[in-house]
Design a protein around this motif. Structure first.
Motif: not given
Length: 462
Positions: A91, A123, A126, A130, A133, A242, A246
């Motif tokens: 990520d 992207e 986060n 995230a 997902n 999703d 979050q």
């Protein structure tokens, strides 16, 4: 004010002590009912000698952010599970996380079962939800391409430092033979327990949380965690939006949503996952602040649970009680404990034990009563922990039990910091940093693998 504090103290004790005692008692009962002593979980054979479940439909998701110190060992261990697919989600790392994952797969000749999902740009970074997902659609596409039955597919989430006990995958997958089970959470263990800070974390995970989870398995409301978390693919696909939110505790949030849909979430006394402990008190405070904030914010899921026709009354009562603990126990007790201590020190004879008596006899009686109420639960924790680990002497366990009073102040500070962040609308969080540790598989063999990283999302399968 003193009368009010005294009344509140009695109410909180009446709520907290039975909840704690019942959780410990039921947890021990569940372990014994499954033929497991408290100290027997470390050697975890397949229950009842059952045959290995089919693993072709098992996917491990491993979200990573700068995990080069630990990811190689984790990938190597996961790839020993025959037939599984490991998806590493890089990520936006700035270190060699992806390269270490590739090298580990190549070193054991299992490149074909490794997927590396690299995220970058806006992207990335986060949050863990995230990242998970982003990789989730890859599983559905791979399931379709391989012609697997979605009903038989299991999605497991592992932290980059997670290590499964022997037979853990079998012990988890067998539970999905029950069509009502939508999620399984393994018990967590802290690895390096030589430092005091690590021992306290192990007490929390290996004892308090473990026995609580065993007890909650009776109502099918076990809390999902971010390490050693197994869920059905079809259960995740049934959720609105999703799978992972979050929320700062996306794992707890996922578990609550599964329960609201009518799925049971359970655990097993036959397996565990171990991980690194947080090595400094400053990092620990940040971690616990995030956990408390996520836990307290999860109250928003209660109306949906109360309205659901898929959840039993017992499950609703248990989940409601669990989510209310920070609000009704930790927050007020963080204040009231200081008041009780103050009353003890000044010897005024007021408070929850006030009888109008003064002098040394009253002070001794008051002190003993305060000691029993304050230390008895922690001393019980220390005693059970000594039995559960067999590596800690009873004397050491009693010392740890007394020190738990001081350890609780980390939670007190964290819960008030969480409230402050919620009032200010802050939802950012800092990732817990890893530490280097020796591998028990010998020196790591680092391979140089050419890679081209494109913006946003890169999927690499060898």
């Amino acid at each position: 004010m003193q009368e009010l504090f005294g009344w509140l103290s009695q109410v909180i004790l009446a709520l907290a002590l039975p909840y704690f005692a019942l959780s410990m008692a039921l947890g021990i009962r569940v372990a014994h009912r499954n033929g497991r002593r408290l100290d027997s979980q470390e050697s975890a054979p397949d229950p009842d000698g059952a045959a290995d479940p089919v693993r072709d439909g098992l996917y491990f998701l491993v979200p990573c952010l700068n995990e080069e110190l630990v990811i190689g060992e984790t990938v190597s261990r996961l790839l020993t599970e025959a037939g599984c697919t490991v998806i590493v989600i890089d990520d936006g790392s700035t270190d060699a996380t992806a390269e270490r994952a590739w090298s580990a797969a190549a070193a054991c000749g299992q490149e074909a079962r490794l997927v590396v999902c690299c995220r970058s740009g806006a992207e990335s970074r986060n949050g863990k939800g995230a990242a998970l997902n982003a990789a989730f659609p890859l599983i559905a596409r791979d399931v379709a391409a391989r012609g697997l039955d979605p009903e038989e597919v299991i999605v497991a989430v592992m932290d980059a430092d997670g290590r499964l006990s022997a037979g853990a995958v079998n012990a988890a997958l067998i539970l999905f033979d029950d069509a009502e089970v939508g999620g399984v959470q393994l018990i967590v263990r802290i690895r390096d327990r030589r430092k005091l800070i690590a021992q306290f974390q192990d007490i929390e995970f290996w004892l308090i949380s473990a026995l609580s989870q065993f007890a909650r398995s009776m109502s099918g409301t076990v809390s999902l965690g971010g390490n050693g978390q197994f869920t059905r693919l079809v259960a995740l696909q049934q959720l609105d939006g999703d799978p992972w939110s979050q929320s700062l505790t996306e794992d707890l949030d996922l578990g609550l949503r599964l329960i609201a849909r009518g799925w049971r979430v359970t655990t097993t006394p036959y397996a565990y996952v171990d991980q690194q402990g947080v090595d400094t008190y400053r990092r620990l405070l940040r971690q616990r602040t995030r956990w408390y904030q996520g836990h307290m914010a999860s109250m928003r899921r209660l109306p949906g649970l109360w309205r659901s026709n898929n959840v039993s009354e017992v499950a609703i009562l248990e989940v409601t009680s669990y989510l209310l603990v920070p609000w009704l126990v930790v927050l007020p007790w963080s204040i009231l404990q200081q008041w009780i201590l103050y009353e003890l020190l000044v010897g005024s004879g007021h408070g929850i034990f006030a009888t109008g008596l003064h002098g040394l006899p009253w002070q001794v009686t008051y002190g003993l009563l305060w000691y029993v109420l304050s230390f008895a639960p922690n001393l019980l924790i220390g005693f059970i922990y000594a039995r559960r680990t067999r590596a800690v002497t009873l004397r050491r366990a009693l010392v740890l039990g007394h020190l738990m009073i001081a350890w609780n102040y980390i939670g007190y500070v964290a819960v008030w910091r969480a409230v402050s962040r919620m009032l200010r609308g802050r939802t950012n969080w800092d990732k817990t940093l890893r530490t280097n540790e020796p591998s028990d598989r010998g020196p790591e063999r680092v391979l140089v693998t050419p890679a081209i990283f494109e913006p946003e999302l890169v999927l690499t399968r060898f």
